[in-house]
Design a protein around this motif. Sequence first.
Motif, PDB file in Angstrom:
ATOM      1  N   PHE A  27      39.709  31.132  38.737  1.00  0.00           N
ATOM      2  CA  PHE A  27      39.063  32.442  38.705  1.00  0.00           C
ATOM      3  C   PHE A  27      40.030  33.435  39.350  1.00  0.00           C
ATOM      4  O   PHE A  27      40.188  33.444  40.568  1.00  0.00           O
ATOM      5  CB  PHE A  27      37.744  32.348  39.477  1.00  0.00           C
ATOM      6  CG  PHE A  27      36.715  33.366  39.101  1.00  0.00           C
ATOM      7  CD1 PHE A  27      36.234  33.471  37.803  1.00  0.00           C
ATOM      8  CD2 PHE A  27      36.183  34.214  40.059  1.00  0.00           C
ATOM      9  CE1 PHE A  27      35.251  34.391  37.468  1.00  0.00           C
ATOM     10  CE2 PHE A  27      35.204  35.144  39.731  1.00  0.00           C
ATOM     11  CZ  PHE A  27      34.742  35.225  38.436  1.00  0.00           C
ATOM     12  N   PRO A  28      40.721  34.285  38.565  1.00  0.00           N
ATOM     13  CA  PRO A  28      41.725  35.198  39.125  1.00  0.00           C
ATOM     14  C   PRO A  28      41.122  36.211  40.098  1.00  0.00           C
ATOM     15  O   PRO A  28      39.962  36.615  39.932  1.00  0.00           O
ATOM     16  CB  PRO A  28      42.301  35.917  37.905  1.00  0.00           C
ATOM     17  CG  PRO A  28      41.592  35.411  36.717  1.00  0.00           C
ATOM     18  CD  PRO A  28      40.568  34.439  37.135  1.00  0.00           C
ATOM     19  N   PRO A  29      41.894  36.637  41.101  1.00  0.00           N
ATOM     20  CA  PRO A  29      41.390  37.587  42.099  1.00  0.00           C
ATOM     21  C   PRO A  29      40.797  38.864  41.504  1.00  0.00           C
ATOM     22  O   PRO A  29      39.793  39.374  42.003  1.00  0.00           O
ATOM     23  CB  PRO A  29      42.628  37.900  42.951  1.00  0.00           C
ATOM     24  CG  PRO A  29      43.494  36.705  42.804  1.00  0.00           C
ATOM     25  CD  PRO A  29      43.253  36.195  41.417  1.00  0.00           C
ATOM     26  N   SER A  30      41.379  39.384  40.438  1.00  0.00           N
ATOM     27  CA  SER A  30      40.842  40.607  39.845  1.00  0.00           C
ATOM     28  C   SER A  30      39.433  40.370  39.283  1.00  0.00           C
ATOM     29  O   SER A  30      38.554  41.227  39.375  1.00  0.00           O
ATOM     30  CB  SER A  30      41.765  41.113  38.733  1.00  0.00           C
ATOM     31  OG  SER A  30      41.852  40.153  37.688  1.00  0.00           O
ATOM     32  N   ARG A  31      39.209  39.189  38.733  1.00  0.00           N
ATOM     33  CA  ARG A  31      37.891  38.849  38.202  1.00  0.00           C
ATOM     34  C   ARG A  31      36.889  38.594  39.338  1.00  0.00           C
ATOM     35  O   ARG A  31      35.716  38.881  39.202  1.00  0.00           O
ATOM     36  CB  ARG A  31      37.980  37.618  37.290  1.00  0.00           C
ATOM     37  CG  ARG A  31      38.876  37.802  36.082  1.00  0.00           C
ATOM     38  CD  ARG A  31      38.238  38.587  34.991  1.00  0.00           C
ATOM     39  NE  ARG A  31      37.298  37.695  34.299  1.00  0.00           N
ATOM     40  CZ  ARG A  31      36.388  38.116  33.455  1.00  0.00           C
ATOM     41  NH1 ARG A  31      36.283  39.370  33.165  1.00  0.00           N
ATOM     42  NH2 ARG A  31      35.574  37.260  32.883  1.00  0.00           N
TER      43      ARG A  31
ATOM     44  N   GLN B 179      35.606  41.916  40.356  1.00  0.00           N
ATOM     45  CA  GLN B 179      34.649  42.388  39.350  1.00  0.00           C
ATOM     46  C   GLN B 179      33.306  41.648  39.511  1.00  0.00           C
ATOM     47  O   GLN B 179      32.232  42.264  39.464  1.00  0.00           O
ATOM     48  CB  GLN B 179      35.227  42.160  37.953  1.00  0.00           C
ATOM     49  CG  GLN B 179      34.357  42.668  36.833  1.00  0.00           C
ATOM     50  CD  GLN B 179      34.948  42.319  35.460  1.00  0.00           C
ATOM     51  OE1 GLN B 179      35.867  41.512  35.331  1.00  0.00           O
ATOM     52  NE2 GLN B 179      34.386  42.927  34.428  1.00  0.00           N
ATOM     53  N   PHE B 180      33.367  40.353  39.710  1.00  0.00           N
ATOM     54  CA  PHE B 180      32.177  39.530  39.914  1.00  0.00           C
ATOM     55  C   PHE B 180      31.435  39.983  41.170  1.00  0.00           C
ATOM     56  O   PHE B 180      30.212  40.171  41.162  1.00  0.00           O
ATOM     57  CB  PHE B 180      32.604  38.064  40.016  1.00  0.00           C
ATOM     58  CG  PHE B 180      31.483  37.091  40.244  1.00  0.00           C
ATOM     59  CD1 PHE B 180      30.392  37.025  39.390  1.00  0.00           C
ATOM     60  CD2 PHE B 180      31.536  36.205  41.310  1.00  0.00           C
ATOM     61  CE1 PHE B 180      29.367  36.108  39.596  1.00  0.00           C
ATOM     62  CE2 PHE B 180      30.520  35.284  41.518  1.00  0.00           C
ATOM     63  CZ  PHE B 180      29.434  35.236  40.668  1.00  0.00           C
ATOM     64  N   GLU B 181      32.190  40.188  42.236  1.00  0.00           N
ATOM     65  CA  GLU B 181      31.595  40.626  43.494  1.00  0.00           C
ATOM     66  C   GLU B 181      30.911  41.987  43.336  1.00  0.00           C
ATOM     67  O   GLU B 181      29.809  42.208  43.831  1.00  0.00           O
ATOM     68  CB  GLU B 181      32.658  40.679  44.595  1.00  0.00           C
ATOM     69  CG  GLU B 181      32.091  40.924  45.978  1.00  0.00           C
ATOM     70  CD  GLU B 181      33.106  40.663  47.075  1.00  0.00           C
ATOM     71  OE1 GLU B 181      32.661  40.439  48.205  1.00  0.00           O
ATOM     72  OE2 GLU B 181      34.324  40.679  46.805  1.00  0.00           O
ATOM     73  N   LYS B 182      31.544  42.906  42.598  1.00  0.00           N
ATOM     74  CA  LYS B 182      30.961  44.223  42.361  1.00  0.00           C
ATOM     75  C   LYS B 182      29.637  44.101  41.609  1.00  0.00           C
ATOM     76  O   LYS B 182      28.642  44.744  41.955  1.00  0.00           O
ATOM     77  CB  LYS B 182      31.933  45.110  41.589  1.00  0.00           C
ATOM     78  CG  LYS B 182      31.430  46.506  41.355  1.00  0.00           C
ATOM     79  CD  LYS B 182      32.427  47.335  40.587  1.00  0.00           C
ATOM     80  CE  LYS B 182      31.844  48.718  40.352  1.00  0.00           C
ATOM     81  NZ  LYS B 182      32.436  49.400  39.240  1.00  0.00           N
ATOM     82  N   LYS B 183      29.597  43.267  40.593  1.00  0.00           N
ATOM     83  CA  LYS B 183      28.370  43.074  39.810  1.00  0.00           C
ATOM     84  C   LYS B 183      27.271  42.427  40.666  1.00  0.00           C
ATOM     85  O   LYS B 183      26.097  42.763  40.526  1.00  0.00           O
ATOM     86  CB  LYS B 183      28.653  42.251  38.562  1.00  0.00           C
ATOM     87  CG  LYS B 183      29.436  43.029  37.516  1.00  0.00           C
ATOM     88  CD  LYS B 183      29.649  42.205  36.258  1.00  0.00           C
ATOM     89  CE  LYS B 183      30.447  42.955  35.227  1.00  0.00           C
ATOM     90  NZ  LYS B 183      29.661  43.941  34.518  1.00  0.00           N
TER      91      LYS B 183
ATOM     92  N   ILE C 253      28.941  37.764  47.964  1.00  0.00           N
ATOM     93  CA  ILE C 253      29.580  36.461  47.973  1.00  0.00           C
ATOM     94  C   ILE C 253      29.636  35.979  49.414  1.00  0.00           C
ATOM     95  O   ILE C 253      30.108  36.697  50.301  1.00  0.00           O
ATOM     96  CB  ILE C 253      31.009  36.537  47.371  1.00  0.00           C
ATOM     97  CG1 ILE C 253      30.921  36.885  45.887  1.00  0.00           C
ATOM     98  CG2 ILE C 253      31.764  35.235  47.594  1.00  0.00           C
ATOM     99  CD1 ILE C 253      32.252  37.045  45.194  1.00  0.00           C
ATOM    100  N   ALA C 254      29.126  34.781  49.638  1.00  0.00           N
ATOM    101  CA  ALA C 254      29.178  34.196  50.968  1.00  0.00           C
ATOM    102  C   ALA C 254      30.621  33.820  51.266  1.00  0.00           C
ATOM    103  O   ALA C 254      31.221  33.047  50.528  1.00  0.00           O
ATOM    104  CB  ALA C 254      28.265  32.981  51.051  1.00  0.00           C
ATOM    105  N   LYS C 255      31.132  34.379  52.315  1.00  0.00           N
ATOM    106  CA  LYS C 255      32.534  34.154  52.657  1.00  0.00           C
ATOM    107  C   LYS C 255      32.734  32.927  53.542  1.00  0.00           C
ATOM    108  O   LYS C 255      33.845  32.547  53.823  1.00  0.00           O
ATOM    109  CB  LYS C 255      33.095  35.378  53.389  1.00  0.00           C
ATOM    110  CG  LYS C 255      32.903  36.685  52.667  1.00  0.00           C
ATOM    111  CD  LYS C 255      33.954  36.901  51.640  1.00  0.00           C
ATOM    112  CE  LYS C 255      33.798  38.307  51.109  1.00  0.00           C
ATOM    113  NZ  LYS C 255      34.224  38.537  49.811  1.00  0.00           N
TER     114      LYS C 255
END
Length: 182
Positions: free
Chosen positions: A35-39, A42-46, A54-56
Amino acid sequence: MVCPRCIMAVEAVLNDMEVSYSQVRLGAVEFTQEFPPSRIKQFEKKLLELGFSIAKSRELVWVETVKFSLIQLFENESLELNVPISVLLSEKINVDYSRLSQLFSNSQGKTIEQYFIDLKIEKAKEWLSLEMFNISQIAWKLGYGSVQYFSAQFKKITGQTPSDYKKSSKKDRKSLDSLGKQ
């Protein structure tokens, strides 16, 4: 993620993004490819748009698991607990309860016990609104030792007795799911 609807919402985001994954479960997504960082951004924004994040850390996953586990206890509309909540949670999550309690309090601003009481009162409000059970039955189903103790706790949290709440026209309620997102 604290409920099945939360999992479905995350799956919908992943499907919309056309991301390959094998499984979504409480606090985790298993991806089938890198899962590339840019995606990820995008996933986190959605997810943020849906009120999720996202649980870090695994500690945050533990907190979400505590919330999910407590909410799940209400699925059968009865809390016939044979073991204390502390034992149930520490066995389920495989973490010492004192550690869970500290993490939960630090991240949620309330104790696990207070969160559980809030859930019980919300369930009581639901049952009172729907007139499913009388007050004695509700106290028993929610695991209270007496109707008096249940009524006192209900009043402390809501400002009304269960009887007054049942009679009132404005019944202020939160969903159990919304309590889970706090």
